[in-house]
Write an enzyme that holds these catalytic residues in place. Structure first.
Site, PDB file in Angstrom:
ATOM      1  N   SER A 103      10.648   7.330  11.375  1.00 24.83           N
ATOM      2  CA  SER A 103      10.551   6.676  10.250  1.00 24.83           C
ATOM      3  C   SER A 103      11.046   6.796   8.935  1.00 24.83           C
ATOM      4  CB  SER A 103       8.930   6.716  10.067  1.00 24.83           C
ATOM      5  OG  SER A 103       8.048   6.375  10.828  1.00 24.83           O
ATOM      6  N   LYS A 107      -9.378  -2.477   4.190  1.00 23.98           N
ATOM      7  CA  LYS A 107      -8.585  -0.858   4.119  1.00 23.98           C
ATOM      8  C   LYS A 107      -7.014  -1.139   3.530  1.00 23.98           C
ATOM      9  CE  LYS A 107      -6.838   2.703   6.956  1.00 23.98           C
ATOM     10  NZ  LYS A 107      -7.078   3.765   5.954  1.00 23.98           N
ATOM     11  N   SER A 160       4.518  12.421  11.441  1.00 16.00           N
ATOM     12  CA  SER A 160       4.477  11.479  10.364  1.00 16.00           C
ATOM     13  C   SER A 160       5.382  11.365   8.975  1.00 16.00           C
ATOM     14  CB  SER A 160       2.947  11.111  10.123  1.00 16.00           C
ATOM     15  OG  SER A 160       2.808  10.302   9.085  1.00 16.00           O
ATOM     16  N   ASP A 200       4.014   0.395  12.160  1.00 14.02           N
ATOM     17  CA  ASP A 200       2.746  -0.347  11.773  1.00 14.02           C
ATOM     18  C   ASP A 200       2.747  -1.856  12.048  1.00 14.02           C
ATOM     19  OD1 ASP A 200       1.505   1.739  10.586  1.00 14.02           O
ATOM     20  OD2 ASP A 200       2.168   1.455   8.690  1.00 14.02           O
ATOM     21  N   LYS A 212       0.820  -1.388  -0.027  1.00 12.05           N
ATOM     22  CA  LYS A 212      -0.036   0.016   0.133  1.00 12.05           C
ATOM     23  C   LYS A 212       0.947   1.132   0.037  1.00 12.05           C
ATOM     24  CE  LYS A 212      -2.576   0.607   3.676  1.00 12.05           C
ATOM     25  NZ  LYS A 212      -2.229   2.053   4.457  1.00 12.05           N
ATOM     26  N   SER A 213       1.870   1.138   0.877  1.00 13.26           N
ATOM     27  CA  SER A 213       2.850   2.359   0.951  1.00 13.26           C
ATOM     28  C   SER A 213       3.405   2.813  -0.471  1.00 13.26           C
ATOM     29  CB  SER A 213       3.924   2.254   1.917  1.00 13.26           C
ATOM     30  OG  SER A 213       3.251   2.061   3.221  1.00 13.26           O
ATOM     31  N   ARG A 238      -8.200  13.742  12.611  1.00  4.83           N
ATOM     32  CA  ARG A 238      -6.540  13.569  12.597  1.00  4.83           C
ATOM     33  C   ARG A 238      -6.028  14.873  12.224  1.00  4.83           C
ATOM     34  NH1 ARG A 238      -5.823   7.807   9.515  1.00  4.83           N
ATOM     35  NH2 ARG A 238      -3.917   8.135  10.250  1.00  4.83           N
ATOM     36  N   ARG A 264       2.353   6.076  -3.299  1.00  2.67           N
ATOM     37  CA  ARG A 264       3.243   6.908  -3.788  1.00  2.67           C
ATOM     38  C   ARG A 264       3.511   6.772  -5.265  1.00  2.67           C
ATOM     39  NH1 ARG A 264       4.188   5.753   1.391  1.00  2.67           N
ATOM     40  NH2 ARG A 264       5.793   6.921   2.793  1.00  2.67           N
ATOM     41  N   GLY A 294      -5.982   7.735   5.543  1.00  5.51           N
ATOM     42  CA  GLY A 294      -5.203   8.674   5.969  1.00  5.51           C
ATOM     43  C   GLY A 294      -3.830   8.944   4.955  1.00  5.51           C
TER      44      GLY A 294
END
Length: 409
Positions: free
Chosen positions: A173, A390, A145, A292, A23-24, A99, A28, A70
Site C-alpha cells: 500500500s 462507518k 497494514s 479497499d 476518510k483516509s 484485530r 490523517r 480501525g
C-alpha cells in the site's frame, strides 16, 4: 436495519452526488491538527470513523472507546503514546479487540513508548501512558497494514529528533504512505522516502494553513459499479474530485474502463458514463495499492458475467471482517464459482445470479455498499444496512436518488 432492494426495472437518470471528504485524508489531517492548531480543515469526512476519531481527540476521559474504527485505533495508539502526561485505556468493539496491533506496539516501544495489553497479548485494549519518545529510529515490516506505518509518520514531527523508519521486506500500500507524506509536506513538514527508508524532520510550528479534503475515491467505487451494471448511456456526476489525487483508490478511473465506464474530469467533478460493454472477459489486477476496492470490483465482475483474478489482498484478512472469506461466502450464495486464498480471489465467469438472497454485512460497511449495485440485476436484501455510516453516512439516500423508479419494501 435490513434493506430489501429491487431496481431491476428501474432506469438511472443523470444524477449529481456530492461525496464527503476522504476518510483516509481526514483522519490523517485530524491527527496533524492536534500538533498544529492553526491548521484549518474543510470538507472533513462525516464518516463514523472520523467522528469517533474526533471525539477521542477531544476527550479528557481515561477510557477511550473507538468502536469499529480501525484507523482510529492505530493512529490513536501512536498519538497517545507521544502525548506526555496523558494516560488512557484505548479499546473498541469485540471485533476491534481481535484485530492485531502488536507490530505497531512493538515499533512504538522501540521508540520508548509505555504501552501494555489489558487482556490478550498483541490485541486491544491497550493501556497507554504518554511520554516523551526519545528514540528517532525504528524498523518495521513494509508488508503490514500501511496504517501502522502512517501512525508512526503522523507523530514524527512532534518528536525531538524527528523519525527515521526502515521498511523491511516488500512494501504494501505504498500510495497510502505517499498520501501521509504528501499531507505532511502540505503543512510544511520536510520528509524523504527513498527506497525502503523514510525520514521525517521535527517541526514545532507551521504557518497558517487551510486544506480542503478531497472526496473519498473508495466511496466513488460503488457508483462506478452502479454505472457498470446499468444500461448504455447512463451518466452519474460525483464531486469533489481531482485528477491528480493522493488516493490509491483513484485507480478506479483506469480499472473501470475495461468494465465499460469512462471517467471524464471536469473542475472539481468526475462524470461516469456507461459507453460500452466490458472489453475483457478476464480482469486481472494486483490491488496491493488499493485493497479497499477489491469487494466492489469482485461484485461488479460477477454482475457483468466476467471472470476476475485479484491479487495483493493479504491485508483484507484483518479488516472489519475477513473480507476474503466474506466475499467467498456471499458470492457463492448468489451462485458464483469463486475461490480465495490468504491474498487472492479467483472468480469464474457466470451467466446466472440467484435472486432474493439475503447478504449479511459482517459489521463491514464495504460489504453492504459493494453488494448494493447487484440490485440492478436481481432483488437482494442487505442485512444491517446501517453499517454504511462507518464511512459513507448518506450512502443509501444518494444511492436511491440515482433511480427514476425504485421498488422497495
Amino acid at each position: 436495519m435490513n434493506l430489501f432492494l429491487d431496481y431491476t426495472d428501474s432506469q438511472i437518470n443523470q444524477k449529481s452526488v456530492e461525496i464527503s471528504g476522504s476518510k483516509s485524508e481526514s483522519n490523517r489531517l485530524l491527527i496533524l491538527q492536534q500538533f498544529y492548531s492553526n491548521l484549518i480543515l474543510e470538507n472533513v469526512s462525516d464518516s463514523d470513523d472520523s467522528k469517533h476519531l474526533t471525539a477521542a481527540l477531544k476527550s479528557t476521559d481515561e477510557l477511550v472507546d473507538i468502536g469499529h474504527a480501525g484507523t482510529a485505533m492505530r493512529f490513536l495508539t501512536a498519538f497517545f503514546s507521544a502525548k506526555e502526561g496523558r494516560e488512557v485505556l484505548l479499546t473498541g468493539s469485540e471485533r476491534m479487540q481481535n484485530r492485531p496491533i502488536k507490530i505497531l506496539v512493538d515499533a512504538l516501544r522501540v521508540l520508548g513508548a509505555d504501552i501494555s495489553y489489558e487482556d490478550k497479548e498483541g490485541y486491544p485494549p491497550l493501556r497507554i501512558k504518554g511520554k516523551t519518545l526519545e528514540a528517532s529510529s525504528v524498523g518495521i515490516n513494509g508488508n503490514v497494514s500501511s496504517q501502522y506505518i502512517s501512525a508512526l509518520l503522523l507523530i514524527a514531527p512532534s518528536l525531538k529528533n524527528g523519525l527515521n523508519i526502515e521498511l523491511l521486506g516488500d512494501i504494501t500500500s505504498r500510495p497510502y504512505l505517499e498520501m501521509t507524506l504528501s499531507l505532511l509536506n502540505d503543512v510544511g513538514v520536510s520528509t524523504m522516502f527513498n527506497g525502503n527508508k523514510i525520514s521525517v524532520e521535527p517541526k514545532e510550528t507551521i504557518e497558517d494553513k487551510t486544506i480542503v479534503v478531497e472526496s473519498d475515491w473508495s466511496s466513488a467505487s460503488y457508483f462506478y459499479s452502479l454505472v457498470a451494471l446499468s444500461g448504455i448511456d447512463t451518466v452519474i456526476k460525483l464531486s469533489s474530485y481531482r485528477e491528480e489525487s493522493l488516493q490509491g483508490d483513484s485507480s478506479l478511473a483506469t480499472i473501470y474502463e475495461s468494465l465499460g465506464v469512462i471517467t471524464t474530469f471536469e473542475e472539481n467533478t468526475i462524470i461516469l458514463s456507461k459507453t460500452s460493454k466490458p472489453t475483457t472477459q478476464l480482469l486481472e489486477l494486483n490491488l496491493v495499492s488499493a485493497p479497499d476496492i477489491a469487494q466492489t470490483i469482485a461484485v461488479t465482475c460477477y454482475g457483468l458475467g466476467i471472470a476476475c483474478k485479484l491479487t495483493g489482498l493479504h491485508t483484507l484478512k484483518i479488516k472489519e471482517t475477513d473480507r476474503l472469506v466474506a466475499l467467498d461466502n456471499e458470492l457463492t450464495k448468489l451462485g458464483a464459482d469463486i475461490s480465495v486464498t490468504n491474498a487472492s480471489l479467483h472468480l469464474k465467469a457466470s451467466t446466472k445470479i440467484n435472486s432474493n438472497c439475503s447478504i449479511p454485512t459482517y459489521h463491514d460497511h464495504r460489504m453492504a455498499m459493494a453488494f448494493a449495485p447487484l440490485a440492478l440485476k436481481v432483488p437482494i436484501t442487505i442485512e444491517d444496512a446501517d453499517v454504511v455510516t462507518k464511512s459513507f453516512t448518506s450512502f443509501w439516500e444518494d444511492f436511491k436518488r440515482c433511480f427514476a423508479e425504485v421498488s422497495q419494501r
